[in-house]
Design an enzyme around this catalytic site. Sequence first.
Site, PDB file in Angstrom:
ATOM      1  N   HIS A  68       0.846  -1.198   0.000  1.00 42.57           N
ATOM      2  CA  HIS A  68       0.000   0.000   0.000  1.00 42.57           C
ATOM      3  C   HIS A  68       0.880   1.246   0.000  1.00 42.57           C
ATOM      4  O   HIS A  68       0.661   2.167  -0.768  1.00 42.57           O
ATOM      5  CB  HIS A  68      -0.917  -0.003   1.224  1.00 42.57           C
ATOM      6  CG  HIS A  68      -1.876   1.153   1.245  1.00 42.57           C
ATOM      7  ND1 HIS A  68      -2.814   1.338   2.242  1.00 42.57           N
ATOM      8  CD2 HIS A  68      -2.039   2.214   0.406  1.00 42.57           C
ATOM      9  CE1 HIS A  68      -3.518   2.427   2.003  1.00 42.57           C
ATOM     10  NE2 HIS A  68      -3.055   2.990   0.900  1.00 42.57           N
ATOM     11  N   GLU A 117       1.310   8.167  -3.893  1.00 41.01           N
ATOM     12  CA  GLU A 117       2.212   7.732  -2.823  1.00 41.01           C
ATOM     13  C   GLU A 117       3.502   8.545  -2.820  1.00 41.01           C
ATOM     14  O   GLU A 117       4.028   8.885  -1.761  1.00 41.01           O
ATOM     15  CB  GLU A 117       2.513   6.233  -2.964  1.00 41.01           C
ATOM     16  CG  GLU A 117       1.309   5.341  -2.691  1.00 41.01           C
ATOM     17  CD  GLU A 117       0.782   5.486  -1.270  1.00 41.01           C
ATOM     18  OE1 GLU A 117       1.593   5.498  -0.322  1.00 41.01           O
ATOM     19  OE2 GLU A 117      -0.454   5.606  -1.109  1.00 41.01           O
ATOM     20  N   HIS A 121       3.978  10.849   0.362  1.00 43.19           N
ATOM     21  CA  HIS A 121       4.888  10.190   1.309  1.00 43.19           C
ATOM     22  C   HIS A 121       6.348  10.143   0.830  1.00 43.19           C
ATOM     23  O   HIS A 121       7.264  10.330   1.616  1.00 43.19           O
ATOM     24  CB  HIS A 121       4.409   8.768   1.590  1.00 43.19           C
ATOM     25  CG  HIS A 121       2.987   8.691   2.032  1.00 43.19           C
ATOM     26  ND1 HIS A 121       2.549   9.194   3.235  1.00 43.19           N
ATOM     27  CD2 HIS A 121       1.876   8.173   1.420  1.00 43.19           C
ATOM     28  CE1 HIS A 121       1.240   8.990   3.362  1.00 43.19           C
ATOM     29  NE2 HIS A 121       0.813   8.382   2.275  1.00 43.19           N
TER      30      HIS A 121
END
Length: 255
Positions: A68, A117, A121
């Site tokens: 994930h 992502e 992040h």
Amino acid sequence: MKPAKLHHWILGWFFMALCCWCTSDTFIQSDIHPHAWKKLYFAHHWPVTVCKMNANDCHDPPKYWTIHGLWPDRAEDCNRTWHFNVTEIKDLLSDMRHYWPDVLHSSLNRTQFWKHEWDKHGTCAATLEVLNSQKKYFGKAIELYQHVDLNGCLLKAGIKPSSSYYKMTAIKETLTRFYGVTPKIQCLPPEEGEEAQTIGQIEFCFTKELQLVNCTAREGGSNAMHAHLKLGTSELSVCNDTLPTYYPSEVQNHK
């Protein structure tokens, strides 16, 4: 004004100015590093459960745990000018599609999930030298995935998708015994008329030196944004130790 009083007055103003300067400098220094973080959360999700949460967008999800994300704690969206560029990970695409697929959108040409992502992040993780490029960030996540081998761990323990229920405490004990640390496990709560929660996500925690550590409750503001995965009206949360746990092999739509 007498010389002695003038001297004390000047000293007083000097120290007041010095205190203000120090306070200002501290503010500036802390503002230079607004995205400080201490550890990484490496999240695997179970594609069948992801599809259960948003079945209309799912077609034949993988039957193995996939990545994930790799998330620094306490930091998100650290550099909005550092845009995702798929050509930088062209050598990783085969592994990315297998280990880090966009579960909800099966087209091989879709890169939106990876872009999300990276933007949210990866730009924060890049403060580490080993993660300071898109190729390093995604490549290291794949390396960690292969090292952790969550699928192999669960299979060795006899924990596999089934119509029977598992005890959450048994799953936790298995993972803790195998890895030597306590991961964070998230579930989809029971729907109306159901008795079991559905396992959906398992997070492992790493230090900045990429050593496994226990996952503890997140602290601070942005952490809550990582703590739950929400799709549509469904939301994952920390699993309940007292509820039976369903590890589904097939997608079952909401009622």
